[in-house]
Write an enzyme that holds these catalytic residues in place. Structure first.
Site, mmCIF file in Angstrom:
data_model
loop_
_atom_site.group_PDB
_atom_site.id
_atom_site.type_symbol
_atom_site.label_atom_id
_atom_site.label_comp_id
_atom_site.label_asym_id
_atom_site.label_seq_id
_atom_site.Cartn_x
_atom_site.Cartn_y
_atom_site.Cartn_z
ATOM 1 N N HIS A 285 -7.419 0.717 -6.388
ATOM 2 C CA HIS A 285 -7.661 -0.097 -5.194
ATOM 3 C C HIS A 285 -8.338 -1.401 -5.640
ATOM 4 O O HIS A 285 -9.515 -1.652 -5.359
ATOM 5 C CB HIS A 285 -8.538 0.687 -4.210
ATOM 6 N N ARG B 162 -13.738 -8.383 1.741
ATOM 7 C CA ARG B 162 -12.308 -8.145 1.502
ATOM 8 C C ARG B 162 -11.525 -9.417 1.798
ATOM 9 O O ARG B 162 -10.615 -9.803 1.068
ATOM 10 C CB ARG B 162 -11.790 -6.998 2.391
ATOM 11 N N CYS C 159 -16.348 1.835 0.699
ATOM 12 C CA CYS C 159 -15.175 1.015 1.045
ATOM 13 C C CYS C 159 -14.748 1.207 2.490
ATOM 14 O O CYS C 159 -14.054 0.355 3.040
ATOM 15 C CB CYS C 159 -14.027 1.323 0.092
ATOM 16 N N ARG D 284 0.884 -1.181 0.000
ATOM 17 C CA ARG D 284 0.000 0.000 0.000
ATOM 18 C C ARG D 284 0.912 1.218 0.000
ATOM 19 O O ARG D 284 1.685 1.430 0.933
ATOM 20 C CB ARG D 284 -0.907 -0.006 1.231
ATOM 21 N N GLN E 107 -10.186 -3.868 -3.116
ATOM 22 C CA GLN E 107 -11.475 -3.354 -2.648
ATOM 23 C C GLN E 107 -12.552 -3.578 -3.704
ATOM 24 O O GLN E 107 -13.669 -3.989 -3.392
ATOM 25 C CB GLN E 107 -11.351 -1.861 -2.330
ATOM 26 N N ASP F 155 -17.095 7.388 -1.767
ATOM 27 C CA ASP F 155 -15.847 7.263 -1.002
ATOM 28 C C ASP F 155 -15.538 8.657 -0.456
ATOM 29 O O ASP F 155 -16.178 9.647 -0.849
ATOM 30 C CB ASP F 155 -14.723 6.757 -1.943
HETATM 31 N N1 NVA Z 1 -9.811 6.829 -1.459
HETATM 32 C C1 NVA Z 1 -9.461 6.410 -0.123
HETATM 33 C C2 NVA Z 1 -9.752 4.950 0.063
HETATM 34 C C3 NVA Z 1 -9.447 4.428 1.431
HETATM 35 C C4 NVA Z 1 -9.695 2.974 1.566
HETATM 36 C C5 NVA Z 1 -7.998 6.708 0.138
HETATM 37 O O1 NVA Z 1 -7.182 6.497 -0.767
HETATM 38 O O2 NVA Z 1 -7.667 7.172 1.218
HETATM 39 N N1 CP Z 2 -11.228 0.105 2.543
HETATM 40 C C1 CP Z 2 -9.950 -0.009 2.945
HETATM 41 O O1 CP Z 2 -9.036 -0.268 2.156
HETATM 42 O O2 CP Z 2 -9.784 0.131 4.280
HETATM 43 P P1 CP Z 2 -8.406 0.308 5.053
HETATM 44 O O3 CP Z 2 -7.831 1.634 4.655
HETATM 45 O O4 CP Z 2 -8.798 0.274 6.492
HETATM 46 O O5 CP Z 2 -7.481 -0.814 4.693
#
Ligand code: NVA
Ligand code: CP
Length: 300
Positions: free
Chosen positions: A129, A287, A259, A102, A132, A219
């Protein structure tokens, strides 16, 4: 399938195959049938951003499959002090069977895959993502029986989630309508991909996008790394909210997905969130199952 870097790399059949296996693994888990096909396998999980769902579902998923997950905070690794990703990839390839990462830049994930010799899974970048969205597609299919021909509507930021939902939805033969402010459109690469599909539409009007939708998704307005823009974005995204008006435009039995984490009162009202909490938390559970399917396909 060698890696899971972005859904653009997968065919519709490959996505269906992951969803079928995810359904099977979910069934087996609920019926106490063990599936320890990753015994002796290791997964390194590099996090440059925070996580609740991704970290825990990958750790538990590896454990349930008989493998060993190793949490690696980028802050504590040499990569966080500037060691090149090319070297990190070559070193980790000698210890591990797979890497989940990540991070911010999609190019870093692609470099890890290119320079290493083991499968790489994108656990979220600014661009995509995919894990997700596999869980999202699984949840929609579970509720509706099939994806083909359903209308997905996404309201909000043209971020990693919007990018991946557009690609995943279109590849699964869904109609995809997105609504976003003109300065917050999805990535150019995703728009190029989507323009070839008559089933894709983009508007600045959330109600227009929601008309007749089977599933309405949103989101956060400010993603990880964009915290400093939060107040500017609160103004830009005013009106880009899933609320009763939007739900009245969608089909009467429309699902809502998010998500998580969610900001009630911003991208979704507290009422709509609670009315659809069973779908949203099923999505979070999925997930685990969807990622186990990815792990079995890549590491098994
Ligand atoms: N768009 C959000 C998704 C978090 C799971 C982010 O990148 O922070
Ligand atoms: N939706 C998602 O990816 O959650 P986290 O940021 O908690 O991993």
């Amino acid at each position: 399938m060698k890696h899971l870097l972005k859904l653009m790399d997968l065919s519709g059949n490959e996505i269906s195959g992951i969803l079928d296996l995810a359904d099977q693994l979910k069934y087996e888990l609920k019926h106490n049938i063990e599936h320890r096909c990753l015994e002796g396998k290791t997964l390194g999980m590099i996090f440059e951003k925070a996580s609740t769902r991704t970290r825990i579902s990958f750790e538990v998923g590896m454990y349930q499959l008989g493998g060993l997950p190793i949490f690696l905070s980028a802050r504590d690794m040499q990569i966080g002090r500037g060691e090149p990703v090319q070297d990190t990839a070559r070193v980790l390839s000698r210890y591990l069977n797979g890497i989940m990462i990540r991070t911010f830049k999609q190019s870093e994930v692609e470099a890890l895959a290119r320079d290493g010799s083991i499968p790489v899974i994108n656990g979220l970048t600014d661009f995509a993502h995919p894990c997700q969205v596999l869980a999202d597609l699984m949840t929609i299919r579970e509720h509706r029986g099939a994806l083909d021909g359903l209308k997905m509507c996404f309201i909000g930021d043209g971020n990693n989630m919007m990018n991946s939902l557009i690609v995943g939805g279109l590849k699964m033969k869904m109609e995809v309508a997105v609504a976003c402010p003109k300065d917050y459109r999805p990535a150019a690469e995703v728009l190029d991909f989507a323009q070839a599909y008559p089933a894709f539409s983009m508007t600045t009007d959330p109600l227009e996008a929601a008309v007749g939708a089977d599933v309405v998704i949103t989101d956060v307005w400010a993603s990880m790394g964009e915290e400093e823009e939060a107040s500017k974005r609160r103004i830009a995204f005013n009106g880009y909210q899933i609320n009763d008006k939007v739900m009245a435009a969608a089909k009467p039995d429309a699902m809502v997905l998010h998500c998580l984490p969610a900001h009630r009162g911003e991208e979704i009202t507290a009422d709509v969130f609670e009315q659809h909490s069973s779908e949203i938390f099923e999505e979070a559970e999925n997930r685990l199952h969807a990622q186990k399917a990815v792990l079995v396909k890549l590491l098994g």
